[in-house]
Design an enzyme around this catalytic site. Structure first.
Site, PDB file in Angstrom:
ATOM      1  N   LYS A 114       0.826  -1.176   0.026  1.00 33.32           N
ATOM      2  CA  LYS A 114       0.053  -0.008   0.024  1.00 33.32           C
ATOM      3  C   LYS A 114       1.108   1.256   0.049  1.00 33.32           C
ATOM      4  CE  LYS A 114      -4.413  -1.705   2.333  1.00 33.32           C
ATOM      5  NZ  LYS A 114      -5.174  -1.603   3.466  1.00 33.32           N
ATOM      6  N   HIS A 162      -7.314 -12.787   1.725  1.00 35.67           N
ATOM      7  CA  HIS A 162      -7.091 -12.021   2.704  1.00 35.67           C
ATOM      8  C   HIS A 162      -7.456 -13.084   3.952  1.00 35.67           C
ATOM      9  CE1 HIS A 162      -6.218  -8.310   4.096  1.00 35.67           C
ATOM     10  NE2 HIS A 162      -6.970  -8.174   5.086  1.00 35.67           N
ATOM     11  N   ARG A 184      -4.031 -14.619   4.431  1.00 35.03           N
ATOM     12  CA  ARG A 184      -3.319 -13.723   5.153  1.00 35.03           C
ATOM     13  C   ARG A 184      -3.317 -13.554   6.701  1.00 35.03           C
ATOM     14  NH1 ARG A 184      -0.404  -8.644   4.322  1.00 35.03           N
ATOM     15  NH2 ARG A 184      -1.276  -6.676   5.245  1.00 35.03           N
ATOM     16  N   HIS A 204       2.221  -3.735   7.998  1.00 38.03           N
ATOM     17  CA  HIS A 204       1.442  -2.762   8.729  1.00 38.03           C
ATOM     18  C   HIS A 204       2.356  -1.445   9.198  1.00 38.03           C
ATOM     19  CE1 HIS A 204      -1.575  -5.853   9.890  1.00 38.03           C
ATOM     20  NE2 HIS A 204      -1.866  -5.455   8.730  1.00 38.03           N
ATOM     21  N   TYR A 221      -4.504  -9.664  15.671  1.00 36.69           N
ATOM     22  CA  TYR A 221      -4.074 -10.954  15.780  1.00 36.69           C
ATOM     23  C   TYR A 221      -3.668 -11.529  17.264  1.00 36.69           C
ATOM     24  CZ  TYR A 221      -4.258 -10.022  10.696  1.00 36.69           C
ATOM     25  OH  TYR A 221      -4.574  -9.714   9.581  1.00 36.69           O
TER      26      TYR A 221
END
Length: 307
Positions: A179, A250, A253, A276, A285
């Site tokens: 990103k 996803h 992931r 991130h 998580y």
């Protein structure tokens, strides 16, 4: 800013600046959609953006909830886009006051991502090859995709855009552009390496000579594989393995992150591999496994059990 046309002109200027700052095309489209919708709402009520008050923004969000039944996360996304646009307009002296500056929505607790246990993931990845040669070739490509999604926690767009030159087989590293065009280096495992190398033996049959800039994952006609095609193949291979899971990229992931964190406990390393920018994002998580927690306690605490 006195008219709707002026507001859209400013939106175009703002988006252009965001594009120069390497915002992704997906993010820019979302910004344009959310802010345009708000501008249209103001235009229908003859509300120049320069004269807006916080109550007008509250009315707009209430309208969106009532009319479209939007979730809290969707409202937060829309508010974020509007706030950033107005902050830019205020800073550029196109607005005297930013009504979104201190406006807050109550945040709902973030749900934990869905998970698939390790045994189920293995059932999908280790399923037998199909019988026909054409399906075998397709499976080799799909298996390589599945292995990289789970082995390295890649996003769908990152798998789709992966190029041959981005794969370092000797060191088992991937160069990933994520990103915001941010680049990171991610390791991949031995099984993922084997799967990708097996797929690349089929690659010339579909594409021809290797080109460093070419996409790793392609169609039988040699074109880059699309995002929707990848999603469909991931679902198909889960179904072929007899797994009753709505598998999508996803979710793999999520599995990568949770299984890595559960076995290593290294939140920072998982954050780095996922790409991130904020550790808070990775902390979703940190599931509480009470059986594991009790086991660790019994083993570690000096007064946990009788000697």
């Amino acid at each position: 800013m006195s008219s709707k046309i002026d507001a859209f002109a400013l939106l175009a200027m703002w988006l252009k600046e965001r594009e120069i700052q390497n915002q992704s095309a997906h993010t820019l489209r979302a910004y344009e959609r959310d802010v345009s919708d708000f501008i249209l709402f103001c235009g229908k009520r003859n509300l120049p953006l320069s004269d807006l008050e916080t109550s007008d923004l509250r009315e707009y969000l209430a309208y969106k909830v009532e009319r479209h039944q939007l979730s809290s996360s969707s409202l937060q996304r829309m508010l974020s886009a509007i706030r950033q646009f107005m902050k830019w307009a205020e800073h550029s002296e196109y607005m005297r006051f930013n009504p979104a500056d201190n406006f807050q929505l109550k945040r709902q607790s973030r749900p934990l991502p869905g998970l698939v246990d390790i045994e189920t993931v293995n059932q999908i990845l280790d399923q037998p090859s199909p019988e026909t040669e054409a399906q075998q070739q397709m499976w080799l490509r799909d298996k390589a995709i599945l292995e990289l999604l789970y082995s390295s926690g890649l996003r769908l767009a990152e798998v789709q855009s992966l190029r041959i030159k981005d794969v370092d087989f000797n060191r088992q590293l991937l160069r990933i552009t994520g990103k915001g065009n941010k680049t990171r280096i991610v390791p991949f495992g031995a099984k993922a390496k084997e799967a990708v190398m097996n797929w690349l033996q089929v690659y010339p049959l579909w594409h021809g000579d290797f080109v460093p800039e070419a996409n790793v994952f392609i169609t039988q006609k040699g074109n880059p594989l699309g995002a929707r095609q990848i999603e469909n193949r991931v679902k198909f291979q889960a179904q072929r393995a007899g797994v009753n899971v709505d598998l999508h990229p996803h979710l793999l992931r999520h599995c990568f992150a949770s299984h890595m964190l559960s076995n290593s406990g290294d939140l920072r390393a998982v954050q780095e591999m996922l790409g991130h920018s904020n550790l808070t994002t990775t902390q979703i998580y940190t599931h509480v496994d009470f059986d594991h927690l009790a086991k660790v306690y019994d083993q570690a605490h000096p007064r946990a059990a009788k000697k």
